[in-house]
Write an enzyme that holds these catalytic residues in place. Structure first.
Site, short mmCIF file in Angstrom:
data_model
loop_
_atom_site.label_atom_id
_atom_site.label_comp_id
_atom_site.label_asym_id
_atom_site.label_seq_id
_atom_site.Cartn_x
_atom_site.Cartn_y
_atom_site.Cartn_z
N GLU A 35 6.68 22.25 20.52
CA GLU A 35 7.71 22.96 21.57
C GLU A 35 8.96 22.44 21.24
OE1 GLU A 35 5.34 23.52 25.60
OE2 GLU A 35 5.38 21.42 24.69
N PHE A 36 9.20 21.02 20.86
CA PHE A 36 10.38 20.63 20.72
C PHE A 36 10.96 21.36 19.35
CE2 PHE A 36 13.66 17.70 18.68
CZ PHE A 36 14.26 17.37 19.76
N ASP A 37 10.13 21.29 18.30
CA ASP A 37 10.63 21.89 17.00
C ASP A 37 10.90 23.33 17.10
OD1 ASP A 37 10.40 19.69 15.87
OD2 ASP A 37 8.25 19.58 15.07
N SER A 82 30.41 -13.42 14.41
CA SER A 82 29.17 -13.82 14.20
C SER A 82 28.66 -14.89 15.11
CB SER A 82 29.20 -14.43 12.67
OG SER A 82 30.10 -15.64 12.79
N GLU A 113 16.78 -12.28 23.82
CA GLU A 113 16.50 -11.15 23.05
C GLU A 113 16.09 -11.24 21.78
OE1 GLU A 113 19.91 -8.30 23.72
OE2 GLU A 113 20.98 -9.76 25.00
N LYS A 115 16.24 -11.04 17.96
CA LYS A 115 17.29 -10.92 16.86
C LYS A 115 16.45 -10.10 15.73
CE LYS A 115 20.54 -13.42 14.24
NZ LYS A 115 20.51 -12.90 12.82
N ASP A 117 16.42 -8.02 12.58
CA ASP A 117 16.77 -8.14 11.24
C ASP A 117 17.24 -6.78 10.69
OD1 ASP A 117 17.69 -9.72 9.05
OD2 ASP A 117 15.65 -9.83 8.24
N GLU A 172 21.77 -2.97 16.49
CA GLU A 172 21.25 -3.13 15.03
C GLU A 172 20.53 -1.81 14.65
OE1 GLU A 172 21.35 -6.67 12.58
OE2 GLU A 172 22.15 -5.96 14.31
N TYR A 224 22.46 -3.56 22.24
CA TYR A 224 22.24 -4.73 22.90
C TYR A 224 23.55 -5.26 23.56
CZ TYR A 224 23.53 -6.64 18.25
OH TYR A 224 24.26 -6.54 17.06
N LYS A 287 22.11 -15.49 25.36
CA LYS A 287 23.36 -15.22 26.07
C LYS A 287 23.52 -15.63 27.11
CE LYS A 287 23.82 -10.89 23.14
NZ LYS A 287 23.72 -9.49 23.17
N LYS A 311 17.03 -19.39 14.91
CA LYS A 311 16.61 -18.78 13.85
C LYS A 311 15.15 -19.39 13.51
CE LYS A 311 18.49 -16.45 11.29
NZ LYS A 311 19.57 -16.55 10.26
N CYS A 405 -0.77 -1.17 -22.39
CA CYS A 405 -0.92 -0.82 -21.11
C CYS A 405 -2.65 -1.16 -21.03
CB CYS A 405 -1.10 0.74 -21.10
SG CYS A 405 -1.70 1.40 -19.59
N CYS A 408 -4.89 2.18 -21.05
CA CYS A 408 -5.00 3.16 -22.00
C CYS A 408 -4.76 2.64 -23.53
CB CYS A 408 -4.32 4.43 -21.89
SG CYS A 408 -2.49 4.26 -22.19
N CYS A 423 4.32 2.67 -19.53
CA CYS A 423 3.29 3.06 -20.41
C CYS A 423 3.83 4.35 -20.72
CB CYS A 423 2.02 3.24 -19.92
SG CYS A 423 0.68 4.18 -20.84
N CYS A 429 -3.05 8.66 -20.02
CA CYS A 429 -3.27 7.40 -19.48
C CYS A 429 -3.84 7.63 -18.00
CB CYS A 429 -2.01 6.59 -19.33
SG CYS A 429 -2.32 4.98 -18.47
#
Length: 668
Positions: A35-37, A82, A113, A115, A117, A172, A224, A287, A311, A405, A408, A423, A429
């Protein structure tokens, strides 16, 4: 009539914004994907037919398509600092002691919270609309990547509720493990090296020039930090809860901690449980909760005093390297894989680790029988990061990379600009042949249902398949003797093969497995060379005129189509009725005002996307071409138009229009 259409467009936009909020923020969808589409498609068609109602914040812009050649540099109004890092609880306790002295109290609440990556982002919202998105850069300035960020469904384009007039949300952008694996599977299937980890892949994806390609990466985001001169709340945790009501995806795992001991408990919990997450975290961010206390603490030259990052240590184990196998992929790329003595790592038993290529083996100076250190790269892919030389047997032999290889026996080749070995025996192959057939029937290619990899491997072993053209000679009675094959299943396969003859040319072009020709490149080739014969007759120079096609792809196409065995297979596909040329143009024609005229769009377009523009040309009888030449009638230029504009000016006979002049031309 236009008012009625505008009303419907606005209704659909509002509905889709709400459904996105329900799905991505509340995790409580109220309509099905189908329905959304359907609503999204209706809105796309209305906007394409009525570009005068363009809205840069429409939900349809999440599909991407905007090309950005250069990302402008933007100064951050509020510096992106940072964080100071800590690696043990002593560091954390020292930080707590320092800020307690400054605040003259130990009565401090914290917000802990995960972190994530990924790649940091700062997003400006003005009057409830996403206005600008900028990377962290050096903290003082970053790259403006608004078009790419708009494709990320976790990030709202339009806010709801009682939100401030102007503010920034920091967050992030990252890749889930599932999406990272999916990207790598597709890359390997197309002959590219796998990406190393989700973090770098997410960061690199944000700098892709085509926002449509960014959308395909299925990036995720978590917001965040609210940043503004004025705050509508007194604490950071309150701000997070308010932001969620405005439409932002906030981490459900953020926790309000009454003291530093609760913070330590939170860290201990996630140090163990992080291995169960579907995304990477490399620590915990802590924090001070009170915004007044944050203001009193202030900043050092590099970092806020009110926040700290704890960390996690990367988990590393030692185990024995037993041997190395070599795997051959669909495109002939050979990947070395280390066989290890089983060892527990990050909650799973690891027996194998990818070594990627010969250079990595040499860099590690690996010997058979070495005791090696293994980590989970990016929390997901086991990798060898070193050797315990003290345990090396004096008689251990250095690993010599395979020269032939393993499947083969063909001599492997290594191109100057690539790290991987290949190869070259692509037509005989076994893993390459079977891999190409599996690719051909896949959902994004010919989409032949019920033909799984195991069935294809059986058919290959039985000699019933030698290349993809053989699918069209299969009979039901040949399928029935296969393991776990019932009559209904066999008939479904035959019906699926027959149905595949109606699949459009661009999907066939993707499905036949030309090295470096992925789904997007196949579409562009089909658009510029409307039959397989046109494509075969194209020179490398002509192919390079097509957007996003360089010499490497062009060389691969020419080599493939001029190989006699490949062309014989293509002729067989043609004889069986497979679509090898573009069908009749089914675009609805609204007028013939552009009939006989050719168009090309360049630069950053602001009134419509490139895809919408090209569709308008076709709907009004014109033709889109891919390069500036004497055959071009009109060049429509957006911001920062470059070499195409200069070339058109040099030719002198091409009419140059801006976007509004193009719309005026249609309405004339």
């Amino acid at each position: 009539m236009p008012e009625h259409i505008l009303q419907r467009i606005e209704e659909l936009r509002e509905e889709l914004h709400q459904h996105n909020y329900n799905y991505y923020v509340l995790d409580e969808p109220t309509i099905s994907d189908f329905e959304f589409d359907a609503k999204l498609k209706e809105l796309q068609e209305l906007e394409a037919a009525h570009p005068e109602f363009y809205d840069p914040h429409s939900p349809t812009l999440r599909v991407g398509g905007e090309i950005t050649k250069n990302f402008p540099t933007v100064q951050h109004q509020f510096r992106m600092y940072s964080l100071d890092n800590s690696y043990d609880f002593n560091d954390l306790q020292d930080w707590h002691t320092r800020i307690s002295k400054i605040l003259e109290t130990e009565d401090i609440e914290f917000v802990a919270e995960l972190k994530y990556d990924g790649a940091s982002i700062s997003i400006l919202f003005e009057n409830g609309k996403l206005s600008q998105a900028v990377t962290r850069g050096d903290g003082f300035q970053g790259d403006e990547i608004t078009a790419n960020v708009k494709t990320i469904k976790d990030i709202p384009l339009q806010l709801q509720g009682n939100f401030p007039e102007r503010f920034y949300m920091r967050g992030e952008i990252y890749l889930t493990h599932n999406n990272f694996n999916k990207i790598n599977e597709e890359r390997l299937a197309e002959g590219y090296d796998a990406f190393m980890n989700p973090r770098n892949t997410a960061s690199g994806s944000l700098k892709l020039q085509d926002s449509g390609e960014v959308r395909k990466r299925n990036l995720s985001a978590v917001l965040y930090q609210f940043v503004s001169e004025n705050s509508p709340a007194e604490t950071h945790f309150e701000l997070l809860q308010q932001a969620k009501t405005w439409g932002f995806k906030i981490s459900e795992n953020a926790k309000l901690c009454k003291n530093i001991q609760e913070v330590q408990d939170f860290i201990n919990f996630w140090d163990e449980k992080r291995k169960n997450l579907n995304f990477d975290i490399d620590g915990i961010v802590i924090k001070v909760n009170s915004l007044k206390q944050q203001q009193l603490l202030g900043y050092t030259a590099k970092s806020p005093r009110f926040a700290m990052a704890y960390k996690f240590k990367a988990e590393k184990v030692e185990t024995e390297l037993l041997s190395i196998d070599y795997q051959v992929g669909r495109t002939g790329a050979v990947t070395p894989v280390a066989n290890l003595a089983p060892v527990l790592l990050a909650g799973t038993i690891v027996k194998r680790a990818s070594l990627h290529n010969e250079d990595i083996i040499k860099k590690l100076d690996l010997h058979v029988g070495d005791f090696v250190y293994v980590e989970k790269g990016g929390e997901i892919i086991p990798k060898i990061v070193g050797v315990n030389l003290e345990k090396r047997n004096v008689f251990a032999t250095e690993i010599q990379y395979a020269t032939h290889c393993p499947e083969c026996g063909s001599e492997l080749i290594r191109l100057e600009d690539q790290a991987a070995h290949f190869c070259p025996n692509e037509t005989h192959c076994p893993p390459q042949v079977v891999g190409k057939m599996i690719h051909y029937v896949s959902r994004k290619a010919l989409n032949i249902e019920n033909l799984g990899s195991e069935t294809i491997e059986q058919l290959y072993r039985e000699g019933l398949l030698t290349n993809i053209a053989d699918f069209y000679t299969l009979r039901k009675e040949q399928l029935l003797p296969l393991e776990r094959m019932a009559e209904k299943s066999a008939q479904n396969i035959i019906d699926g093969i027959e149905k595949s003859k109606q699949i459009p040319y661009e999907k066939v072009l993707y499905g036949i497995g030309i090295k470096h020709v992925g789904e997007t490149v196949a579409k562009k080739l089909a658009k510029n060379f409307p039959s397989i014969d046109d494509l075969k007759n194209a020179t490398e120079e002509e192919l390079c005129q097509v957007e996003d096609i360089g010499s490497k792809i062009a060389e691969s196409i020419v080599s493939y189509l001029h190989n006699s065995e490949n062309w014989e297979m293509i002729e067989r596909l043609r004889s069986y009725g497979v679509q090898l040329e573009k069908g009749e143009n089914t675009t609805e024609v609204l007028s013939t005002v552009l009939e006989g005229k050719t168009f090309l769009f360049t630069g950053k377009l602001s009134l419509f996307t490139r895809e919408q523009a090209e569709e308008m040309v076709e709907k009004h009888g014109g033709k889109n071409i891919s390069a500036v030449s004497k055959n071009l009638n009109y060049l429509v230029v957006g911001e920062k138009a470059g070499s195409k504009l200069k070339k058109a000016q040099d030719i002198g006979t091409i009419t140059i229009l801006d976007e509004q002049q193009f719309l005026d031309l249609i309405e004339s």
